[in-house]
Motif scaffolding. Structure first.
Motif, mmCIF file in Angstrom:
data_model
loop_
_atom_site.group_PDB
_atom_site.id
_atom_site.type_symbol
_atom_site.label_atom_id
_atom_site.label_comp_id
_atom_site.label_asym_id
_atom_site.label_seq_id
_atom_site.Cartn_x
_atom_site.Cartn_y
_atom_site.Cartn_z
ATOM 1 N N GLY A 329 -7.657 26.213 10.678
ATOM 2 C CA GLY A 329 -6.654 26.580 11.691
ATOM 3 C C GLY A 329 -7.129 27.652 12.654
ATOM 4 N N ASN A 330 -8.447 27.776 12.786
ATOM 5 C CA ASN A 330 -9.024 28.859 13.596
ATOM 6 C C ASN A 330 -9.521 28.298 14.926
ATOM 7 N N ILE A 331 -8.628 28.223 15.938
ATOM 8 C CA ILE A 331 -8.980 27.568 17.206
ATOM 9 C C ILE A 331 -10.046 28.356 17.963
ATOM 10 N N GLU A 332 -10.013 29.676 17.839
ATOM 11 C CA GLU A 332 -11.008 30.504 18.527
ATOM 12 C C GLU A 332 -12.424 30.174 18.021
ATOM 13 N N LEU A 333 -12.570 30.094 16.688
ATOM 14 C CA LEU A 333 -13.899 29.802 16.123
ATOM 15 C C LEU A 333 -14.296 28.358 16.421
ATOM 16 N N LYS A 334 -13.321 27.441 16.412
ATOM 17 C CA LYS A 334 -13.655 26.036 16.732
ATOM 18 C C LYS A 334 -14.140 25.954 18.186
ATOM 19 N N LYS A 335 -13.472 26.688 19.082
ATOM 20 C CA LYS A 335 -13.886 26.727 20.497
ATOM 21 C C LYS A 335 -15.311 27.278 20.598
ATOM 22 N N LYS A 336 -15.586 28.351 19.849
ATOM 23 C CA LYS A 336 -16.923 28.964 19.922
ATOM 24 C C LYS A 336 -17.992 28.006 19.398
ATOM 25 N N ARG A 337 -17.674 27.270 18.329
ATOM 26 C CA ARG A 337 -18.654 26.320 17.776
ATOM 27 C C ARG A 337 -18.985 25.253 18.818
ATOM 28 N N ILE A 338 -17.973 24.770 19.545
ATOM 29 C CA ILE A 338 -18.218 23.757 20.583
ATOM 30 C C ILE A 338 -19.031 24.375 21.715
ATOM 31 N N GLU A 339 -18.677 25.598 22.097
ATOM 32 C CA GLU A 339 -19.405 26.271 23.197
ATOM 33 C C GLU A 339 -20.855 26.543 22.801
ATOM 34 N N ASP A 340 -21.089 26.926 21.545
ATOM 35 C CA ASP A 340 -22.469 27.176 21.084
ATOM 36 C C ASP A 340 -23.298 25.895 21.137
ATOM 37 N N ILE A 341 -22.705 24.786 20.658
ATOM 38 C CA ILE A 341 -23.437 23.502 20.683
ATOM 39 C C ILE A 341 -23.737 23.132 22.124
ATOM 40 N N ASP A 342 -22.746 23.355 23.017
ATOM 41 C CA ASP A 342 -22.946 23.018 24.430
ATOM 42 C C ASP A 342 -24.072 23.860 25.032
ATOM 43 N N LYS A 343 -24.016 25.158 24.723
ATOM 44 C CA LYS A 343 -24.966 26.087 25.365
ATOM 45 C C LYS A 343 -26.388 25.944 24.813
ATOM 46 N N TYR A 344 -26.495 25.777 23.489
ATOM 47 C CA TYR A 344 -27.829 25.845 22.870
ATOM 48 C C TYR A 344 -28.401 24.477 22.504
ATOM 49 N N PHE A 345 -27.586 23.433 22.622
ATOM 50 C CA PHE A 345 -28.125 22.096 22.338
ATOM 51 C C PHE A 345 -27.951 21.192 23.556
ATOM 52 N N VAL A 346 -26.712 21.004 24.007
ATOM 53 C CA VAL A 346 -26.451 19.992 25.038
ATOM 54 C C VAL A 346 -27.089 20.354 26.376
ATOM 55 N N GLN A 347 -26.833 21.557 26.880
ATOM 56 C CA GLN A 347 -27.379 21.926 28.194
ATOM 57 C C GLN A 347 -28.910 21.847 28.216
ATOM 58 N N PRO A 348 -29.608 22.472 27.244
ATOM 59 C CA PRO A 348 -31.079 22.350 27.283
ATOM 60 C C PRO A 348 -31.549 20.910 27.095
ATOM 61 N N PHE A 349 -30.757 20.107 26.320
ATOM 62 C CA PHE A 349 -31.156 18.704 26.169
ATOM 63 C C PHE A 349 -31.092 18.002 27.522
ATOM 64 N N LEU A 350 -30.004 18.248 28.251
ATOM 65 C CA LEU A 350 -29.844 17.598 29.564
ATOM 66 C C LEU A 350 -30.987 17.968 30.501
ATOM 67 N N GLU A 351 -31.457 19.197 30.375
ATOM 68 C CA GLU A 351 -32.579 19.620 31.241
ATOM 69 C C GLU A 351 -33.867 18.889 30.855
ATOM 70 N N LYS A 352 -34.025 18.630 29.535
ATOM 71 C CA LYS A 352 -35.303 18.084 29.060
ATOM 72 C C LYS A 352 -35.311 16.573 28.927
ATOM 73 N N MET A 353 -34.107 15.959 28.929
ATOM 74 C CA MET A 353 -34.075 14.529 28.602
ATOM 75 C C MET A 353 -34.789 13.717 29.673
ATOM 76 N N SER A 354 -35.561 12.710 29.237
ATOM 77 C CA SER A 354 -36.287 11.915 30.228
ATOM 78 C C SER A 354 -35.367 10.850 30.812
ATOM 79 N N SER A 355 -35.755 10.295 31.953
ATOM 80 C CA SER A 355 -34.824 9.421 32.693
ATOM 81 C C SER A 355 -34.623 8.082 31.981
ATOM 82 N N ASN A 356 -35.452 7.784 30.969
ATOM 83 C CA ASN A 356 -35.221 6.512 30.260
ATOM 84 C C ASN A 356 -34.330 6.715 29.032
#
Ligand SMILES: O=C(O)[C@@H](CO)OP(=O)(O)O
Length: 427
Positions: A329-356
């Motif tokens: 029931g901890n929405i603040e921590l759930k929000k942070k977990r999503i933001e951490d994944i976005d910041k440290y996994f998704v964004q850098p992946f988008l920068e590195k992902m190849s066009s194929n």
């Protein structure tokens, strides 16, 4: 450029209720996930089916493209395989287990997870105290292996008598419906007697042995030095073991690489998803539990995912992050977990992902902090590739994705084949 690779990213429990006034996805600052939704096509998906609040295992089996009503082996077997245990079919039944805190006299449940305060070392100590426990009947004994935190696998065994996985749960938070297990929101806080779910000697014997196990382990664990110390420090004791999701046989299915004709890897943190990867024939890379500095935790996951994409056509990455705070029931921590994944996994992946490469992102189920359990709400799905024309979706949220071009996918097992077809169409 044709699409040759797919990163399939699943955030465990990421979604909330469709009618929550403000969902965690709406509150989270997640430019990477929103970029995927804005530049891809989206939809909503009932990961098992409308009205089914699935456990992670049946949901993951489904979103990998298998109908869990047909192939589900029981979470116990899956977690056993994930934990590296083998099961003697017919003479052993594996359960997913939780170390829990009970009042040893009344069996009243004080906390189903020992307050998430049990260290893996403490859990290993407690497991050792009851591993090999003689159950005193039907030549029965128990094998117990701690996995991560409060989680464990218990195998009820007999060398002479046949056993059956058709038995109910002693854990009141999940109930069996046919082959599947459904999360329940409200339940009586007591350990439930395990009952036979079929009128056979094997099932009755298994239920009896499971109940003997429950009684004996409370007696042993309540006075175990680890718990004595914990009580002295004012911590909850892990003095009971809850059993759920019995399983006894491995499903006979078409392995993932054959099913899709693609080289398939599964990267996962928890025994359940590791077990699914192994059982369904993917090359499986076990990730260390997501403990520590998020930037380090997720950069390791990013590197391993990029490495795997060099070798495999589909790389399924399962990140546990948002689920636990959803349960708590901890929405603040759930929000942070999503933001951490976005910041440290998704964004850098988008920068590195190849066009194929395409990226598909979704969840295995909703774990809304407003409910504190898995629910049957549909989850957002988004897939982006150079060859796909974006729809009108502007961000990755439940309400936005409802309007997406993928529409409402009624069963998770339909989704991956649909996405692969879509990617092939545009190559
Ligand atoms: O293992 C877990 O993280 C959860 C959900 O899968 O189970 P439980 O509610 O027993 O903690």
């Amino acid at each position: 450029m044709s699409v040759k690779k797919l990163l399939y990213l699943v955030l465990d429990g990421m979604a909330d209720r469709l009618d929550d006034p403000a969902t965690t996805l709406e509150l989270a600052v997640k430019p990477g996930l929103d970029y995927i939704a804005r530049n891809g096509v989206c939809g909503l998906m009932y990961t098992v089916g409308k009205g089914v609040a699935p456990e992670s295992d049946e949901a993951v089996i489904s979103i990998l493209g298998y109908n869990p009503h047909e192939v589900y082996p029981g979470r116990g077997v899956i977690e056993a395989v994930g934990a590296g245990l083998s099961i003697r079919e017919g003479y052993e039944v594996a359960f997913r287990a939780n170390f829990a805190t009970v009042d040893p006299k009344t069996k009243k449940l004080i906390d189903r997870r020992v307050g998430r305060s049990l260290s893996t070392e403490e859990a290993n100590e407690l497991a050792k105290a009851v591993d090999g426990l003689d159950l005193g009947k039907y030549d029965g004994y128990a094998r117990v292996k701690a996995t991560i935190g409060h989680r464990a696998v218990v195998v009820i065994s007999s060398d002479k008598y046949r056993l059956s996985p058709y038995v109910s749960n002693s854990d009141p938070a999940y109930i069996r419906k046919g082959l599947l297990n459904i999360a329940v929101k409200e339940f009586e806080p007591y350990i439930k007697p395990v009952e036979a779910l079929e009128n056979t000697e094997e099932a009755k014997r298994t239920a009896e042995l499971a109940n003997i196990f429950t009684e004996k382990t409370i007696e042993i664990l309540d006075k175990h030095p680890v718990n004595i110390k914990r009580k002295e420090k004012g911590l909850l004791p892990g003095n009971a073991i809850l059993l759920r999701d019995a399983g006894g046989t491995l499903p006979k299915t078409t392995p993932l690489p054959i099913k899709y004709g693609l080289k398939f890897a599964v990267l996962a943190e928890m025994p359940v998803e590791i077990g699914i990867g192994r059982i369904f024939g993917a090359d499986t890379i076990a990730l260390e539990p997501p403990i520590g500095d998020p930037s380090e935790v997720y950069s390791v996951r990013l590197e391993k995912s990029l490495e795997a994409l060099k070798k495999y056509d589909i790389v399924y990455v399962h990140l546990k992050g948002p689920d636990e705070p959803g349960h708590d029931g901890n929405i603040e921590l759930k929000k942070k977990r999503i933001e951490d994944i976005d910041k440290y996994f998704v964004q850098p992946f988008l920068e590195k992902m190849s066009s194929n490469t395409a990226i598909l992102v979704t969840a295995d189920h909703a774990t809304p902090p407003s409910i504190g359990a898995h629910t049957d709400d549909p989850v957002p799905v988004a897939v982006m590739a150079e060859t796909i024309q974006p729809d009108q979706t502007t961000k990755l949220t439940e309400k936005e994705c409802r309007k997406g071009k993928l529409g409402i996918i009624p069963h998770g097992w339909e989704m991956l084949p649909k996405i692969i077809k879509l990617l092939n169409q545009h190559t």
